[in-house]
Every structure is written in structure tokens, then in C-alpha cells.
Write an enzyme that holds these catalytic residues in place. Structure first.
Site, mmCIF file in Angstrom:
data_model
loop_
_atom_site.group_PDB
_atom_site.id
_atom_site.type_symbol
_atom_site.label_atom_id
_atom_site.label_comp_id
_atom_site.label_asym_id
_atom_site.label_seq_id
_atom_site.Cartn_x
_atom_site.Cartn_y
_atom_site.Cartn_z
ATOM 1 N N GLY A 11 54.813 44.839 47.120
ATOM 2 C CA GLY A 11 53.470 45.329 46.844
ATOM 3 C C GLY A 11 52.873 44.704 45.593
ATOM 4 N N GLN A 13 51.528 41.689 43.112
ATOM 5 C CA GLN A 13 50.672 40.551 43.425
ATOM 6 C C GLN A 13 51.099 39.325 42.640
ATOM 7 O OE1 GLN A 13 46.420 41.678 43.539
ATOM 8 N NE2 GLN A 13 47.138 41.836 45.638
ATOM 9 N N ILE A 14 50.929 38.175 43.268
ATOM 10 C CA ILE A 14 51.181 36.903 42.582
ATOM 11 C C ILE A 14 49.882 36.102 42.622
ATOM 12 C CG2 ILE A 14 52.129 35.858 44.717
ATOM 13 C CD1 ILE A 14 53.917 34.106 42.913
ATOM 14 N N PRO A 15 49.505 35.493 41.493
ATOM 15 C CA PRO A 15 48.258 34.710 41.486
ATOM 16 C C PRO A 15 48.312 33.568 42.510
ATOM 17 C CG PRO A 15 49.022 35.123 39.240
ATOM 18 C CD PRO A 15 50.128 35.549 40.164
ATOM 19 N N GLY A 18 49.529 28.431 40.071
ATOM 20 C CA GLY A 18 50.223 28.564 38.790
ATOM 21 C C GLY A 18 50.362 27.230 38.076
ATOM 22 N N LEU A 19 51.002 27.303 36.923
ATOM 23 C CA LEU A 19 51.241 26.107 36.097
ATOM 24 C C LEU A 19 52.685 25.659 36.258
ATOM 25 C CD1 LEU A 19 49.658 27.449 32.804
ATOM 26 C CD2 LEU A 19 48.826 25.422 34.027
ATOM 27 N N GLY A 20 52.907 24.411 36.653
ATOM 28 C CA GLY A 20 54.252 23.839 36.623
ATOM 29 C C GLY A 20 54.630 23.515 35.186
ATOM 30 N N TYR A 53 64.613 22.816 32.711
ATOM 31 C CA TYR A 53 63.490 22.019 32.206
ATOM 32 C C TYR A 53 63.590 21.807 30.697
ATOM 33 C CZ TYR A 53 61.386 22.977 36.820
ATOM 34 O OH TYR A 53 61.141 23.097 38.164
ATOM 35 N N HIS A 111 67.794 27.652 41.870
ATOM 36 C CA HIS A 111 67.046 26.384 41.866
ATOM 37 C C HIS A 111 67.401 25.500 43.068
ATOM 38 C CE1 HIS A 111 64.888 23.767 38.665
ATOM 39 N NE2 HIS A 111 64.597 23.310 39.872
HETATM 40 N N1 NAP Z 1 61.992 24.084 42.548
HETATM 41 C C1 NAP Z 1 62.134 22.781 42.376
HETATM 42 O O1 NAP Z 1 63.183 22.197 42.679
HETATM 43 C C2 NAP Z 1 60.994 21.979 41.816
HETATM 44 C C3 NAP Z 1 60.984 20.589 41.986
HETATM 45 C C4 NAP Z 1 59.901 19.861 41.483
HETATM 46 C C5 NAP Z 1 58.871 20.515 40.824
HETATM 47 N N2 NAP Z 1 58.909 21.873 40.632
HETATM 48 C C6 NAP Z 1 57.814 22.602 39.937
HETATM 49 O O2 NAP Z 1 56.567 22.161 40.461
HETATM 50 C C7 NAP Z 1 55.737 21.697 39.398
HETATM 51 C C8 NAP Z 1 54.781 20.632 39.883
HETATM 52 O O3 NAP Z 1 55.462 19.558 40.511
HETATM 53 P P1 NAP Z 1 55.469 18.075 39.936
HETATM 54 O O4 NAP Z 1 55.327 18.133 38.482
HETATM 55 O O5 NAP Z 1 56.642 17.402 40.542
HETATM 56 O O6 NAP Z 1 54.217 17.346 40.609
HETATM 57 P P2 NAP Z 1 52.664 17.570 40.872
HETATM 58 O O7 NAP Z 1 52.183 18.840 40.310
HETATM 59 O O8 NAP Z 1 52.451 17.302 42.320
HETATM 60 O O9 NAP Z 1 52.056 16.312 40.081
HETATM 61 C C9 NAP Z 1 51.913 16.335 38.680
HETATM 62 C C10 NAP Z 1 51.154 15.099 38.171
HETATM 63 O O10 NAP Z 1 49.916 14.976 38.875
HETATM 64 C C11 NAP Z 1 48.915 14.444 38.008
HETATM 65 N N3 NAP Z 1 47.750 15.344 38.035
HETATM 66 C C12 NAP Z 1 47.728 16.684 37.830
HETATM 67 N N4 NAP Z 1 46.475 17.161 37.966
HETATM 68 C C13 NAP Z 1 45.678 16.101 38.238
HETATM 69 C C14 NAP Z 1 44.286 15.946 38.460
HETATM 70 N N5 NAP Z 1 43.436 16.980 38.461
HETATM 71 N N6 NAP Z 1 43.819 14.695 38.687
HETATM 72 C C15 NAP Z 1 44.652 13.638 38.700
HETATM 73 N N7 NAP Z 1 45.978 13.712 38.514
HETATM 74 C C16 NAP Z 1 46.494 14.947 38.288
HETATM 75 C C17 NAP Z 1 49.523 14.355 36.608
HETATM 76 O O11 NAP Z 1 49.868 12.991 36.397
HETATM 77 P P3 NAP Z 1 49.708 12.305 34.938
HETATM 78 O O12 NAP Z 1 50.539 13.132 34.024
HETATM 79 O O13 NAP Z 1 50.227 10.917 35.154
HETATM 80 O O14 NAP Z 1 48.233 12.382 34.612
HETATM 81 C C18 NAP Z 1 50.769 15.207 36.707
HETATM 82 O O15 NAP Z 1 51.810 14.751 35.882
HETATM 83 C C19 NAP Z 1 56.752 21.238 38.349
HETATM 84 O O16 NAP Z 1 56.174 21.088 37.065
HETATM 85 C C20 NAP Z 1 57.779 22.341 38.430
HETATM 86 O O17 NAP Z 1 57.325 23.491 37.738
HETATM 87 C C21 NAP Z 1 59.955 22.616 41.149
#
Ligand code: NAP
Length: 329
Positions: A11, A13-15, A18-20, A53, A111
Site C-alpha cells: 500500500g 507509494q513509490i515515486p 528516481g535518481l541513480g 557504489y 543486487h
Molecule cells: N541493479 C543493478 O545491477 C544496476 C545496474 C546498473 C545500474 N543501476 C542503477 O541504475 C542507474 C542508472 O543506470 P546507468 O547509470 O547505468 O545508466 P543511464 O541512467 O541509462 O545513463 C546515464 C548516463 O546518461 C547520460 N544522460 C543522463 N541524462 C541525460 C540527458 N538528459 N541527456 C543526455 N544524456 C543524459 C549521462 O551521460 P554523461 O555523464 O556522459 O553526460 C549519464 O551518465 C545507476 O546509476 C544505478 O543506480 C543498477
């Protein structure tokens, strides 16, 4: 919470976005933390963290400095592969809580479903023989330890990450605290329809990682003949119509599909455009149909470093029969 927020099985809520916070291959912890603070000030309310991280202390300080009330936030963290033993998992979550300066986490994920002791950037050649294939008994023991943290009230929801349909089926059969979330790779050219639908059918909210196709990652398969995500002509055409960057189109599509994207961006103009663009001026039915058609199974995070002895390629990690010794369940 925003009107587009998703409701979880509890029940709560999740936005909708989010921010990676995984940026340690290119950005330092302070830069990531500054983006978290700026993002929260811009209106984000969901932060995706992980012990591996290496920046939870800085991110925790940024969350505190933002002044956003705790009840308005949804903060998630993850247990890394070297902490699958139940006591280690509990210690890992308590450490994340301490670093993040929180008394509870809204969600904790396992993870990866494979235990090992790899450094996060280990190459395939350096892979370590401690990597092991999925063992449901061991995974369940880990899950039971996390269930104890839910009972204690320091964790509100549990989640899987990098899982597959058969593994999730086993967990749904055996868990006492069912998974509320599944963090999975999701971007326009990698839509994982079978796993996505299974999650939705079973009350599990899909959280989409690498939602822009992680355009700057060196491991990204990239050829001019086979453009993906922000380079894909369909995504680019729709971006022109809406007057936004193709990255924003990926997020509009993600929100419309019902997954929670967690884009990473340290540049203020990017994280602001991502939030604003994801939640306004939605794609039309025709555009969504065109986006559905760009899927081509382009997995980015192949997890090669998690290969165990006897696994011949990264496909074994994701192959439904190979993922569980004894075959499909
Ligand atoms: N559970 C898991 O195993 C797992 C695995 C991978 C990721 N994650 C999570 O997912 C999050 C996001 O994934 P991700 O970092 O791999 O990749 P992503 O969000 O698909 O791509 C991030 C990159 O996209 C570019 N970007 C972002 N917004 C932009 C915009 N408005 N216009 C142009 N380019 C843009 C930036 O590049 P530049 O910096 O070069 O500008 C940024 O470094 C991670 O930070 C993490 O929290 C989880």
C-alpha cells in the site's frame, strides 16, 4: 508523492522516477552526492543506492543536507555479492543505514542472485573462482535474513535485482515477505517483456536501471549500423516532435509503460530535464506503439564477471535452463 506514483503491495507509494547513484567509474562520490542534493532540490523523491557504489556516506550527507522530510523520500539500497551469507547481509544493510544516516530503508535489493567476491570492475579474465551459479537454498537463507530486518522495521520492502523468471518463480513460492520490487535492466532496445509481465502479474513493481541505455558506458555494444536507445532513429524522431533530448523520450516511454526509471545524471540540466520531461507531455498511443517495436533484446549489463567455473559465456547467466541447475522450474 506525485500523482504518477506507483502503489506497492504494502500500500506504500513509490515515486514514478528516481535518481541513480552508480557513477563511480567516471564521477567521484562528491560529484554524485552533489547531483543527489541538486536532484532532491529539483523535486526527485526516490534515490537508488547500493553498498558497492562506494558513495553511500556522501549520498547520505546529501540527503540530510537537502532538508527533504524523511517521510517524503523513498531510499533504496542493495546487498552486494560478497555479503550473501545471512550475517554478512544483515551487517551490510546496517552499514548502509549508518552511511545513509537513516533509521530505515524503503527497500533493500539483493543486487545479483550469484554470490562471489569480485571487485565491481573485475574483468572477465580476472574473474574469481568463488563465483557460483544460483543456489536457491543459499538465496533463501539470505532472503530470510532480510525478512528479519523487515520484521524489525528497519527495512520496509524487499526486492530482487538481475533475476530471471524461474528464479523469481521459486522466490514467490518460498518467501514469507514477498518481493515488492524487481530492479532490472530496462531501456527501449531491451524491454524484457516476459520478466516485466511476470512482475506486474505478481504484484512486483519493475524498477528500470540503465533507462537511457547507459550511453557512456564503454561496454555498450555500439555500431553505426545497429543504433540503440538514444541513438535509435525512432527515439530521435519522437524527440524532435516533443522538442526534447532522446534520453527524455526513453523516460517518457518508461513512465508510460509503468516501470520506475532511475536515470543517472550529474549535470543539473540533465537531471532537471529528465524529471520534468518524464512526467509531462506524454507520448501518444502511436508513439508508444513505435517505441514497443524498437526492442531488440540488446542487453547491456551482461554480468560477465559473475561467470562461474563451467559457465562458457555470459548467456549462461541469463539462460533460463542454465540459470538453475536442474533446468527450468
Ligand atoms: N541493479 C543493478 O545491477 C544496476 C545496474 C546498473 C545500474 N543501476 C542503477 O541504475 C542507474 C542508472 O543506470 P546507468 O547509470 O547505468 O545508466 P543511464 O541512467 O541509462 O545513463 C546515464 C548516463 O546518461 C547520460 N544522460 C543522463 N541524462 C541525460 C540527458 N538528459 N541527456 C543526455 N544524456 C543524459 C549521462 O551521460 P554523461 O555523464 O556522459 O553526460 C549519464 O551518465 C545507476 O546509476 C544505478 O543506480 C543498477
Amino acid at each position: 508523492m506525485d500523482t504518477l506514483s506507483r502503489t506497492l503491495r504494502t500500500g506504500a507509494q513509490i515515486p514514478p522516477i528516481g535518481l541513480g547513484t552508480f557513477g563511480s567509474d567516471r564521477y567521484g562520490p562528491d560529484e554524485v552526492a552533489a547531483a543527489v542534493r541538486g536532484g532532491l532540490e529539483a523535486g526527485y523523491r526516490l534515490v537508488d543506492c547500493a553498498s558497492v557504489y562506494g558513495n553511500e556516506a556522501e549520498v547520505g550527507a546529501a540527503i540530510a543536507a537537502s532538508g527533504v522530510p524523511r517521510d517524503d523520500l523513498f531510499v533504496m539500497s542493495k546487498v552486494w555479492n560478497d555479503a550473501h551469507d545471512p550475517d554478512d547481509a544483515v551487517a551490510s544493510v546496517r552499514r548502509s543505514l549508518r552511511h545513509l544516516r537513516l533509521d530505515h530503508l524503503d527497500a533493500v535489493f539483493v543486487h545479483w542472485p550469484f554470490p562471489n567476491h569480485h571487485a565491481p570492475h573485475a574483468s572477465v579474465e580476472d574473474r574469481d573462482s568463488t563465483a557460483r551459479p544460483y543456489d536457491h537454498g543459499a538465496y533463501l537463507a539470505l532472503w530470510r535474513a532480510l525478512e528479519g530486518l523487515v520484521d524489525e522495521g528497519v527495512v520496509r520492502h524487499l526486492g530482487t535485482s538481475n533475476t530471471t523468471v524461474p528464479k523469481l518463480r521459486l522466490l514467490l513460492r518460498d518467501a514469507r515477505v514477498l518481493p515488492s520490487l524487481n530492479e532490472m535492466e530496462l531501456h527501449p532496445t531491451f524491454q524484457q517483456p516476459e520478466l516485466f509481465d511476470m512482475c506486474v502479474t505478481n504484484g512486483i513493481q519493475p524498477v528500470g536501471y540503465s533507462p537511457l541505455g547507459s550511453p557512456s558506458r564503454p561496454e555498450r555494444d555500439r555500431t553505426d549500423d545497429d543504433p540503440v536507445d538514444v541513438e535509435h532513429p525512432v527515439v530521435r524522431r519522437i524527440a524532435e516532435v516533443h522538442g526534447v533530448h532522446p534520453a527524455v523520450v526513453c523516460l517518457k516511454w518508461a513512465v508510460a509503460r509503468g516501470q520506475v526509471p532511475i536515470p543517472f545524471a550529474v549535470k543539473p540540466e540533465q537531471y532537471r530535464a529528465n524529471l520534468e520531461g518524464a512526467l509531462t507531455d506524454p507520448l501518444t498511443a502511436e508513439e508508444l506503439a513505435a517505441m514497443a517495436d524498437v526492442d531488440r533484446g540488446a542487453r547491456l549489463i551482461k554480468g560477465q564477471v559473475f561467470l562461474w567455473e563451467g559457465a562458457s559465456s555470459w548467456h549462461d547467466l541469463w539462460d533460463e535452463d542454465g540459470a538453475i541447475p536442474g533446468g527450468r522450474v
